[in-house]
Write an enzyme that holds these catalytic residues in place. Structure first.
Site, mmCIF file in Angstrom:
data_model
loop_
_atom_site.group_PDB
_atom_site.id
_atom_site.type_symbol
_atom_site.label_atom_id
_atom_site.label_comp_id
_atom_site.label_asym_id
_atom_site.label_seq_id
_atom_site.Cartn_x
_atom_site.Cartn_y
_atom_site.Cartn_z
ATOM 1 C CB SER A 190 -0.728 -8.358 -1.013
ATOM 2 O OG SER A 190 -1.705 -8.223 -0.176
ATOM 3 C CE LYS A 192 -4.460 -1.840 0.674
ATOM 4 N NZ LYS A 192 -5.925 -0.561 -0.993
#
Length: 398
Positions: A298, A47
């Site tokens: 991720s 992110k």
């Protein structure tokens, strides 16, 4: 409007800011499987890429008003880190049930945290309300071209690190990560398949693609809190519809098993969302037998207490931990005989409970519940068969 120029601009801007994360073979998962380790990114998740690209693009007026965002944790940390680095005030609305580690990390990066009862979508509504009330600049976690462009730099890196990649498996929450990766890869290597993975209990993009438009779930409940999104964005939905080849789902037990496999096989910690691509490969949702496959792990921001529960679930799913309940005669030596049988099977007894007055027991019998450490599912089956053959009926298994 998303363009390749935006992705290339983001890649340039992120040099010296975001790490170029490793892409390594994962032989334990298959000869053709590779891991793109975004769990080793600064702030522990991908992110940061989209967050920084968004924050650095703000006008002086937007920056002066301060930035607000909503997040289950990873976008929060990315925004907080980026805003603090650029000298901008940040306010983050987070679900009250977000892992404590993510909440404290967000505060540690310099943000003001507002905890909101409910899930991500509830935090999003509160962020929208505060934006209107206080005039903050809103940084959406996925439905924003600048954020998507930042995430798309992962796709550019994968093609540079493994030019002959044939398919990329990516987690999906709101869709920002897979949208960016798919957009980048399909423009540069159209033959490469892009496969999305969602938790079965939070499959909003999966449902939306099958329904033909962004569809909202009534509720979401998954250990993969980073992808627990009720409704994808209209921009991310359109990009997924155009560039993503397939979306599959994985169960909670499969996610837990993947976290455990990554810890043992790759010596790396993944959070639930980050482990979903590995779960899809492990349990046959994605065929890796003939295609070079990259799993995008991720993020790795998992709460320690959550990790403990996940490991237990993963051990159970893989047949290395089992709870068995049976009954034995209520007379001297009966329990010892049954325990000797278990011992001879090679299982290790972790806990045992012997109840003479259980409401389910017969007169003259006792209920015995055991948690056993076992080798695999075949070992569990052999123990069950041996107990049954010796006259110890299995009352229930867990």
């Amino acid at each position: 409007m998303l363009t390749m120029e935006m992705l290339q601009d983001a890649q340039t801007a992120l040099r010296g800011i975001a790490r170029r994360t490793p892409l390594d073979p994962a032989r334990g998962l298959g000869e053709n499987v590779y891991i793109k380790a975004e769990n080793l990114q600064l702030t522990g998740a991908f992110k940061l890429r989209g967050a920084y690209n968004k924050i650095r693009s703000l006008s002086p007026e937007e920056a002066a008003r301060g930035v607000i965002a909503c997040s289950a944790g990873n976008h929060a940390q990315g925004i907080a880190w980026s805003a603090t680095k650029l000298g901008i005030k940040s306010i983050i609305c987070m679900p009250a049930g977000a892992p404590i580690s993510k909440v404290e990390a967000t505060r540690g990066y310099g943000a003001e945290v507002v905890l909101v009862p409910g899930v991500y979508d509830d935090a999003a509504k509160e962020a929208e309300r505060l934006t209107k009330e206080q005039g903050y600049t809103f940084a959406h976690p996925f439905n924003d071209p600048l954020v998507i462009a930042g995430q798309g730099t992962i796709g550019l890196e994968i093609l540079e690190q493994l030019p002959d990649v044939e398919q990329i498996v990516v987690p999906i929450g709101g869709g920002g990560l897979i949208s960016g990766i798919a957009f980048a890869v399909k423009h540069l290597k159209p033959s490469c398949r892009i496969i999305g993975v969602q938790a079965a209990k939070a499959a909003s993009m999966y449902l939306s693609l099958h329904s033909g438009g962004p569809t909202e779930l009534r509720s979401v409940a998954t250990i993969a809190d980073g992808i627990a999104v009720k409704k994808p964005g209209d921009l991310t939905f359109a990009l997924c519809q155009q560039y993503v080849d397939e979306v599959v789902t994985v169960s909670e037990d499969e996610i837990a098993s993947a976290i455990l496999a990554l810890m043992e096989g790759q010596k790396t910690v993944a959070e639930g969302a980050g482990a979903t691509p590995v779960a899809a490969c492990m349990f046959g949702k994605v065929d890796t037998t003939s295609k070079k496959t990259v799993c995008v792990v991720s993020g790795g921001n998992v709460d320690v207490t959550t990790l403990s529960r996940v490991i237990t679930k993963g051990l159970s799913k893989s047949g290395r931990l089992v709870e068995l309940t049976t009954k034995v005669a209520d007379k001297p030596g009966s329990l010892l005989q049954m325990l000797q049988l278990v011992s001879q099977s090679g299982a290790n007894i972790l806990t045992i409970n012997h109840a003479r007055e259980d409401r389910n027991s017969e007169v003259g019998a006792c209920i015995v519940s055991m948690v056993l450490e076992t080798r695999n599912s075949d070992h569990v089956a052999a123990i069950q068969e041996a107990l049954t053959a010796a006259g110890y009926p299995l009352l229930h298994n867990a």
